[in-house]
Design an enzyme around this catalytic site. Structure first.
Site, PDB file in Angstrom:
ATOM      1  N   VAL A  15       0.450  -0.971   0.144  1.00 34.79           N
ATOM      2  CA  VAL A  15       0.440  -0.005  -0.371  1.00 34.79           C
ATOM      3  C   VAL A  15       0.815   1.245  -0.092  1.00 34.79           C
ATOM      4  CG1 VAL A  15      -1.766   1.392   1.688  1.00 34.79           C
ATOM      5  CG2 VAL A  15      -1.641  -1.455   1.182  1.00 34.79           C
ATOM      6  N   ARG A  40      14.174  -2.998   9.032  1.00 35.34           N
ATOM      7  CA  ARG A  40      15.082  -3.555   8.106  1.00 35.34           C
ATOM      8  C   ARG A  40      14.412  -2.713   6.722  1.00 35.34           C
ATOM      9  NH1 ARG A  40      10.646  -5.904  11.047  1.00 35.34           N
ATOM     10  NH2 ARG A  40       8.903  -5.485   9.272  1.00 35.34           N
ATOM     11  N   SER A  41      13.868  -1.847   6.541  1.00 34.36           N
ATOM     12  CA  SER A  41      14.293  -1.249   5.036  1.00 34.36           C
ATOM     13  C   SER A  41      15.465   0.065   5.207  1.00 34.36           C
ATOM     14  CB  SER A  41      13.030  -0.242   4.985  1.00 34.36           C
ATOM     15  OG  SER A  41      12.313  -1.774   4.982  1.00 34.36           O
ATOM     16  N   CYS A 131     -10.456  -2.554   1.939  1.00 30.39           N
ATOM     17  CA  CYS A 131     -10.658  -2.475   0.607  1.00 30.39           C
ATOM     18  C   CYS A 131     -11.220  -2.812   0.358  1.00 30.39           C
ATOM     19  CB  CYS A 131      -9.203  -3.197   0.139  1.00 30.39           C
ATOM     20  SG  CYS A 131      -8.823  -4.923   0.664  1.00 30.39           S
ATOM     21  N   GLN A 158     -10.873 -12.009  -3.648  1.00 33.40           N
ATOM     22  CA  GLN A 158      -9.858 -11.262  -3.053  1.00 33.40           C
ATOM     23  C   GLN A 158      -8.893 -11.207  -3.455  1.00 33.40           C
ATOM     24  OE1 GLN A 158     -12.401 -10.163   1.015  1.00 33.40           O
ATOM     25  NE2 GLN A 158     -10.482  -9.209   0.639  1.00 33.40           N
ATOM     26  N   LYS A 215     -16.183  -6.384   9.117  1.00 33.38           N
ATOM     27  CA  LYS A 215     -15.925  -5.234   8.461  1.00 33.38           C
ATOM     28  C   LYS A 215     -16.389  -4.618   7.858  1.00 33.38           C
ATOM     29  CE  LYS A 215     -10.725  -6.089   9.377  1.00 33.38           C
ATOM     30  NZ  LYS A 215      -9.648  -6.434   9.155  1.00 33.38           N
ATOM     31  N   HIS A 244     -10.005  -7.355  -6.353  1.00 38.10           N
ATOM     32  CA  HIS A 244     -10.929  -8.086  -5.649  1.00 38.10           C
ATOM     33  C   HIS A 244     -12.358  -8.157  -6.023  1.00 38.10           C
ATOM     34  CE1 HIS A 244      -7.338  -7.558  -2.537  1.00 38.10           C
ATOM     35  NE2 HIS A 244      -9.064  -7.424  -1.356  1.00 38.10           N
TER      36      HIS A 244
END
Ligand code: NAP
Length: 338
Positions: A15, A40-41, A131, A158, A215, A244
């Site tokens: 995202v 980590r990044s 989403c 999805q 949700k 989706h």
């Protein structure tokens, strides 16, 4: 034109990456862009407007001087850092499920309830819906205004990108393993996802539903601002990378013909009607991938009830289902409130 300091928290994720691309594509007035992820990044770079920007570690100091924070670092990280960001004057638009059902936090799809954005003032946080919910409510809103919805029965198909970058890799690797006759590795999902369908998204709860299903029920009522709309959902993960798809059955208080529904939806912003079965034209995930619109087709009467329609709704879960919706909210904030 006023420009804003923007931070993307979770910038290296499925995202977050799309958020950076969407800010650039829509020419959002960015003064400074800060890219945040886990330790980590640190040192990785992400391209923005031709520059390679360095990823920094998200920490408590990250939001000083930041006007807008686009968050997708996972629920527990948002739960901790969104209030910290808000306390330093940053308006947070959060993509995780951490705050969606909090009564004083607006849950916004601009095409449906843009007016709720003003309530960002309550806690400095706006929640971006799930989403699967986003793509459905944009369609439902227009039909509800025309004929009042009583009940919705939705089944979803999805894409794995909805689970994040590790799930995209898992599907790729399983497909390769099957063709290479190698061992299938399952890390993200409890079962093989390649060439399979899993009726299981997020965890199961006491009523037998999954959290993802609930949700869709609860977020739909909140966004549509109508607790009387009955919703029941079955959410299914399928071996699709992006997009989706949803089979949606809607029962109305009064009659709405398929022709009227097509006419209404063909005028709705952000919606494309693709509905010509005689030419094999209907919405497809592969055509929705990378697009901003929500596609709807297969609109037909439910002949088993007095006033019912069936339809097939498809959208790119990473764009309208996440990054685009968040940037649209930021655009309204920038134009009207900040
Ligand atoms: P993802 O691809 O797994 O990315 C997760 C991101 O969060 C990465 O940038 C990761 O950084 C970062 N992160 C993880 N732990 C962190 C920490 N402790 N501190 C700072 N950053 C951390 O997941 P995603 O699909 O982008 O989803 C992210 C969130 O958005 C989830 O809550 C998800 O439910 C929600 N969401 C996803 C979608 C979708 O369609 N994918 C749609 C709507 C909402 P590293 O790379 O450094 O690990």
């Amino acid at each position: 034109m006023k420009e804003f300091n923007v931070a993307v928290a979770g910038a290296t994720g499925a995202v977050g990456n799309e958020m950076v691309a969407t800010l650039e594509q829509r020419k959002f007035p960015v003064k400074n862009l800060k890219l945040l992820a886990s330790s980590r990044s640190v040192g990785n770079t992400i391209s923005f407007k031709g520059m390679d920007l360095k990823v920094e570690e998200l920490n408590e100091e990250s939001f000083k001087g930041v006007d807008i924070g686009l968050f997708s670092p996972g629920g527990s990280v948002s739960l901790k850092f969104a209030p910290i960001a808000a306390a330093s004057g940053c308006v947070v638009i959060d993509n995780t499920s951490a705050f969606r059902m909090e009564p004083d936090i607006p849950l916004v799809v601009p095409e449906v309830n843009e007016h709720a954005i003003k309530d960002y003032k309550n806690r400095g946080i706006i929640a971006n819906p799930n989403c699967s919910t986003i793509q459905m409510v944009v369609i439902l809103k227009h039909l509800h205004d025309a004929a009042r919805i009583k009940r919705v029965v939705v089944s979803t198909y999805q894409a794995v990108s909805g689970t994040g970058k590790k799930a995209i890799y898992e599907l790729e690797q399983q497909v390769l393993a099957i063709y290479g006759q190698n061992e299938i590795v399952k890390k993200v999902y409890p079962h093989q996802i390649a060439f399979n369908c899993l009726p299981h998204i997020d965890s199961f709860i006491e009523n037998g539903y999954t959290k993802e299903e609930m949700k869709m029920v609860n977020e739909t009522k909140k966004i549509m601002e109508d607790q009387n709309i009955q919703v029941t959902a079955t959410t299914v993960r399928v071996p699709v990378f992006y997009g989706h798809s949803e089979s949606v059955n809607v029962e109305f208080e009064k009659d709405l013909t398929p022709e009227e529904a097509r006419e209404i939806l063909s005028k709705a912003p952000g919606v494309k009607v693709v509905d010509n079965p005689s030419k094999n034209l209907y919405p497809l995930a592969i055509n929705a991938a990378g697009k901003d619109d929500i596609f709807v087709g297969r609109i037909r009467r439910d002949e088993s009830v007095a006033h019912g329609l069936n339809m097939w709704i498809v959208a790119d879960n990473i764009r309208k289902g996440a990054a685009l919706n968040a940037v649209q909210i930021a655009e309204v904030l920038a134009k009207k409130y900040l």
